[in-house]
Enzyme design. Sequence first.
Site: not given
Length: 377
Positions: A152-154
């Site tokens: 997942l993105d930051k």
Amino acid sequence: MAAPLLGSPGLQVLSMSSRTGKLFTPSSRSFCSRATSSRPLNAQRLAEKLRAQKQEQKTKEMRVPTNPVQRRVQELVRFTQQLQRVHPNVLAKELSRRILHQDKDLVVINKPYGLPVHGGPGVQLCISDVLPILAKMLHGHKAEPLHLCHRLDKETTGVMVLAWEKDMAHQVQELFRTRQVEKKYWAITVRVPLPSAGVVDIPIMEKEVAGQQQHHKMTLRPSYRMDNGKMVKVRASRDAHVAVTQYQVLSSTPSSALVELQPVTGIKHQLRVHLAFGLDCPILGDHKYSDWNRLAPQKLSAGTLKKLGLQQSKARYIPLHLHARQLILPALGSRTEELLLACKLPHFFARSLRRLGLDMPNEDQSRSHEARHVEAR
């Protein structure tokens, strides 16, 4: 006769102005006391000093600003940045509290905001760094590290799958690659998508943005263009990726919406790009894709800022409101039935819903009774 010592009673030292007949007044502070003041701190005094400094800093952090905008900023910072500068053991402990599901094959967590999954330039701490520690917390000191199954993105929160064995991680990765995992995301958007439900299937590619701040962004690469009122197919770019997103508006006001997103494909920043450039409804807190030409805090209407309790100058503190709400994993390994996993919204997301007047959908309440539906603690 021996010369009197400096410490002898009655000794007076002439000053430089002795020509005028003035004398120094004997000092009441001894040379011994001066030496004591410059003496290095011993261990006890040093510990007391450090404790006092730590308590003073804690008091400053707990002090509630009188300005309502500053209070709101402090609240956002507390919700979104509290895990970015902690010890790896502290982060691993927090992840253990966020476990949604655990069996002999998988561990599923609710990923917190602001933590990258992998390391990289400027990254001090990431989730992959603490997987060995988390495994030992769950299975003892001889446990092998957990393995990432996807990313997942930051700035994205929500359901994230880990595996105990590398082989199992590869099997789950293959499920994601072959689009056998059903994924649902929730996002708060600036403006309301029209129509209220549909499919965005515009290809996406990465492109350099020229200007004072040269940078790269993902952007749309349509397969068709309008020519004299007619739709004409254009030659496909080798750098463009097929990207398909299903969406549905769950709740809306005139200026914002809660949208459920189902990505069929998994292209970098797909949901953000399809919402911002495909539907002209960027995600709240998306400071990268709200404006194509520059990297700058998202510009919001006066009405939206008022509801959020912020000024435009503080908009940079608004986090990305994108949450991996639900995953459905098909039967795998020893498990003979699909596994449905869902997790609650982060605090900042839920508060923004209330502030903007967006409702949680009623049908979501019944989902808690579905088989294998595991809610985050």
